[in-house]
Design a protein around this motif. Structure first.
Motif, short mmCIF file in Angstrom:
data_model
loop_
_atom_site.label_atom_id
_atom_site.label_comp_id
_atom_site.label_asym_id
_atom_site.label_seq_id
_atom_site.Cartn_x
_atom_site.Cartn_y
_atom_site.Cartn_z
N THR A 23 0.84 -1.20 0.00
CA THR A 23 0.00 0.00 0.00
C THR A 23 0.87 1.25 0.00
O THR A 23 1.92 1.28 0.65
CB THR A 23 -0.91 0.02 1.24
N ASP A 24 0.45 2.24 -0.75
CA ASP A 24 1.17 3.52 -0.74
C ASP A 24 1.28 4.05 0.68
O ASP A 24 0.30 3.99 1.44
CB ASP A 24 0.43 4.53 -1.62
N ARG A 25 2.46 4.56 1.03
CA ARG A 25 2.70 4.96 2.42
C ARG A 25 1.70 6.01 2.90
O ARG A 25 1.21 5.95 4.03
CB ARG A 25 4.13 5.49 2.59
N SER A 26 1.40 7.00 2.07
CA SER A 26 0.47 8.05 2.49
C SER A 26 -0.92 7.50 2.75
O SER A 26 -1.62 7.92 3.68
CB SER A 26 0.41 9.16 1.44
N VAL A 27 -1.33 6.52 1.92
CA VAL A 27 -2.64 5.89 2.13
C VAL A 27 -2.63 5.09 3.42
O VAL A 27 -3.60 5.12 4.20
CB VAL A 27 -2.98 4.98 0.92
N ARG A 28 -1.53 4.36 3.66
CA ARG A 28 -1.43 3.55 4.88
C ARG A 28 -1.46 4.43 6.12
O ARG A 28 -2.19 4.15 7.08
CB ARG A 28 -0.14 2.73 4.87
N VAL A 29 -0.68 5.49 6.11
CA VAL A 29 -0.65 6.39 7.26
C VAL A 29 -2.02 7.00 7.51
O VAL A 29 -2.52 7.02 8.64
CB VAL A 29 0.40 7.51 7.05
N GLY A 30 -2.68 7.47 6.44
CA GLY A 30 -4.01 8.08 6.60
C GLY A 30 -5.03 7.08 7.11
O GLY A 30 -5.85 7.41 7.99
N GLY A 31 -4.98 5.87 6.59
CA GLY A 31 -5.94 4.86 7.02
C GLY A 31 -5.77 4.47 8.47
O GLY A 31 -6.76 4.37 9.22
N PHE A 32 -4.52 4.27 8.89
CA PHE A 32 -4.30 3.88 10.28
C PHE A 32 -4.55 5.04 11.24
O PHE A 32 -4.94 4.83 12.39
CB PHE A 32 -2.90 3.30 10.46
N ARG A 33 -4.31 6.27 10.80
CA ARG A 33 -4.65 7.41 11.66
C ARG A 33 -6.15 7.46 11.91
O ARG A 33 -6.60 7.75 13.02
CB ARG A 33 -4.17 8.72 11.02
N ALA A 34 -6.93 7.20 10.85
CA ALA A 34 -8.39 7.15 11.04
C ALA A 34 -8.76 6.02 11.99
O ALA A 34 -9.64 6.17 12.86
CB ALA A 34 -9.07 6.96 9.69
N GLY A 35 -8.10 4.88 11.83
CA GLY A 35 -8.35 3.77 12.74
C GLY A 35 -7.97 4.09 14.17
O GLY A 35 -8.63 3.64 15.12
N GLN A 36 -6.93 4.92 14.34
CA GLN A 36 -6.51 5.30 15.69
C GLN A 36 -7.57 6.10 16.42
O GLN A 36 -7.68 6.03 17.65
CB GLN A 36 -5.22 6.11 15.64
N VAL A 37 -8.33 6.91 15.70
CA VAL A 37 -9.39 7.68 16.35
C VAL A 37 -10.37 6.72 17.02
O VAL A 37 -10.79 6.92 18.17
CB VAL A 37 -10.12 8.57 15.33
N ALA A 38 -10.71 5.65 16.30
CA ALA A 38 -11.64 4.66 16.86
C ALA A 38 -11.00 3.86 17.98
O ALA A 38 -11.60 3.66 19.05
CB ALA A 38 -12.14 3.74 15.75
N SER A 39 -9.77 3.39 17.78
CA SER A 39 -9.13 2.54 18.79
C SER A 39 -8.80 3.32 20.06
O SER A 39 -8.97 2.82 21.18
CB SER A 39 -7.87 1.89 18.22
N ALA A 40 -8.35 4.57 19.91
CA ALA A 40 -8.06 5.39 21.09
C ALA A 40 -9.34 5.70 21.85
O ALA A 40 -9.35 5.74 23.09
CB ALA A 40 -7.37 6.69 20.68
N SER A 41 -10.42 5.90 21.12
CA SER A 41 -11.72 6.15 21.78
C SER A 41 -12.15 4.93 22.57
O SER A 41 -12.69 5.04 23.68
CB SER A 41 -12.78 6.51 20.73
N LEU A 42 -11.91 3.75 22.01
CA LEU A 42 -12.28 2.52 22.71
C LEU A 42 -11.45 2.35 23.98
O LEU A 42 -11.97 1.90 25.02
CB LEU A 42 -12.08 1.32 21.79
#
Length: 367
Positions: free
Chosen positions: A162-181
């Motif tokens: 996966t393109d690095r920028s896409v990977r970073v953006g995707g996991f940052r979005a995932g972090q919002v959910a995981s940190a909230s949990l």
């Protein structure tokens, strides 16, 4: 029942809950702040709200604290007050030096020390302490670390094309959910400890029968106290967890947060007053190990382990002194309160000499 003493203990419990909130904000949000998935103030705001919500999800841990650690029939509110003072002062000391120690173990240690001095060692239920405190303390960071290591490895392997920028953006979005949990899980586990202490106080004062569940108003003030403390942000500890253990990237942050939430929620379900600090820090170390060529600062990790080992006995020693003095009567209680306030003010004054806050938490040089 001495109503003024009971009120003092309840207020002190809320102060402890406040210190628990800002001391443990790093557990939920340090990695999201470090990877810039969330802006610092937004992160602590989300965490504060979810801590409050989480406080209403379970009372299993609260009942362990109120009826499982010490014999409530043999102590009074002044003993609980002494235990709380021990926990608060240890929380402030470790916050000042930026070490993520366990607020849970500080509280339990303080209660054990104060109870031991006031009512003897037989009033401490050591079998429960070993089963529900010591064993989880030893195993939880290891379990969380292994889970985070595997999750981190898989995150990089599965997204290697996966393109690095896409990977970073995707996991940052995932972090919002995981940190909230994680924040929700933290409220579910840690707010219950203050609920348990207040309930224990009401039981020892005769206001509630032995074995009572926390009343709704107790749940509410515990959730509000930890939420407000969380919003203030323990920036020194956030800096340590997010920057000093290892350099966190978004896939590692997501893996660490998801692992932390899974372990904490599992422990809350079975009533273990787990240290969210141990779990979160273990997850961050595991996330560092799980990334190829990542550097883990083992010296910092070693300092944290030392703080973990010292927390329960150190808080117990402070709680023993505070509880012993407070149990001598009104004068003793006032003396303990004045000394504790002076020490807290001193810690705050020292922290101003080298401030870490929302504006510089990611810029402070890693020491």
């Amino acid at each position: 029942m001495d109503i003024s003493l009971v009120l003092l203990v309840i207020v002190t419990a809320m102060v402890f809950d406040f210190t628990n909130g800002f001391h443990d904000t790093a557990n939920a949000m340090a990695t999201s702040i470090a990877t810039r998935a969330l802006r610092p103030k937004v992160a602590v705001g989300i965490s504060a709200v979810l801590n409050l919500v989480g406080a209403f999800l379970s009372v299993q841990v609260a009942q362990t604290i109120s009826s499982g650690i010490v014999n409530e029939a043999r102590i009074g509110p002044s003993v609980v007050f002494g235990g709380l003072v021990g926990a608060i002062l240890w929380n402030l000391a470790t916050w000042l030096v930026g070490l993520p120690s366990s607020s849970s173990h500080a509280l339990i240690g303080g209660l054990i020390g104060a109870t031991w001095v006031a009512a003897g060692s037989s009033a401490v239920q050591f079998a429960t302490v070993v089963e529900k405190i010591v064993v989880p303390a030893l195993t939880s960071p290891v379990i969380a670390g292994v889970v985070a290591m595997i999750a981190t490895y898989l995150a990089y392997v599965l997204t290697r094309r996966t393109d690095r920028s896409v990977r970073v953006g995707g996991f940052r979005a995932g972090q919002v959910a995981s940190a909230s949990l994680v924040s929700l899980a933290h409220g579910t586990n840690d707010a219950q400890k203050t609920m348990g202490v207040i309930t224990l106080t009401l039981i020892t004062a005769g206001a509630l029968p032995v074995g009572s569940r926390p009343p709704v108003w107790v749940i509410l003030i515990a959730g509000l106290s930890i939420g407000v403390g969380t919003y203030f942000g323990g920036w020194r500890i956030i800096h340590t967890v997010g920057k000093r253990i290892t350099e966190i990237e978004s896939p590692q942050g997501f893996a660490a947060e998801a692992s932390t939430a899974a372990v904490i929620l599992s422990s809350s379900h079975v009533g273990f007053p787990l240290s969210t600090t141990h779990v979160a820090s273990g997850s961050v170390v595991g996330a560092g190990v799980g990334k190829k060529l990542a550097e883990v600062h083992w010296g910092v990790a070693g300092q944290m382990v030392v703080a973990w080992v010292l927390t329960l006995p150190a808080a117990a020693a402070i709680g023993a002194v505070a509880g012993g003095v407070a149990s001598q009567g009104v004068g003793g209680t006032v003396l303990v309160a004045v000394v504790a306030l002076a020490l807290a003010a001193g810690a705050f004054w020292v922290s101003r000499r080298n401030p870490i806050n929302a504006t510089n938490v990611n810029e402070v040089p890693v020491s």
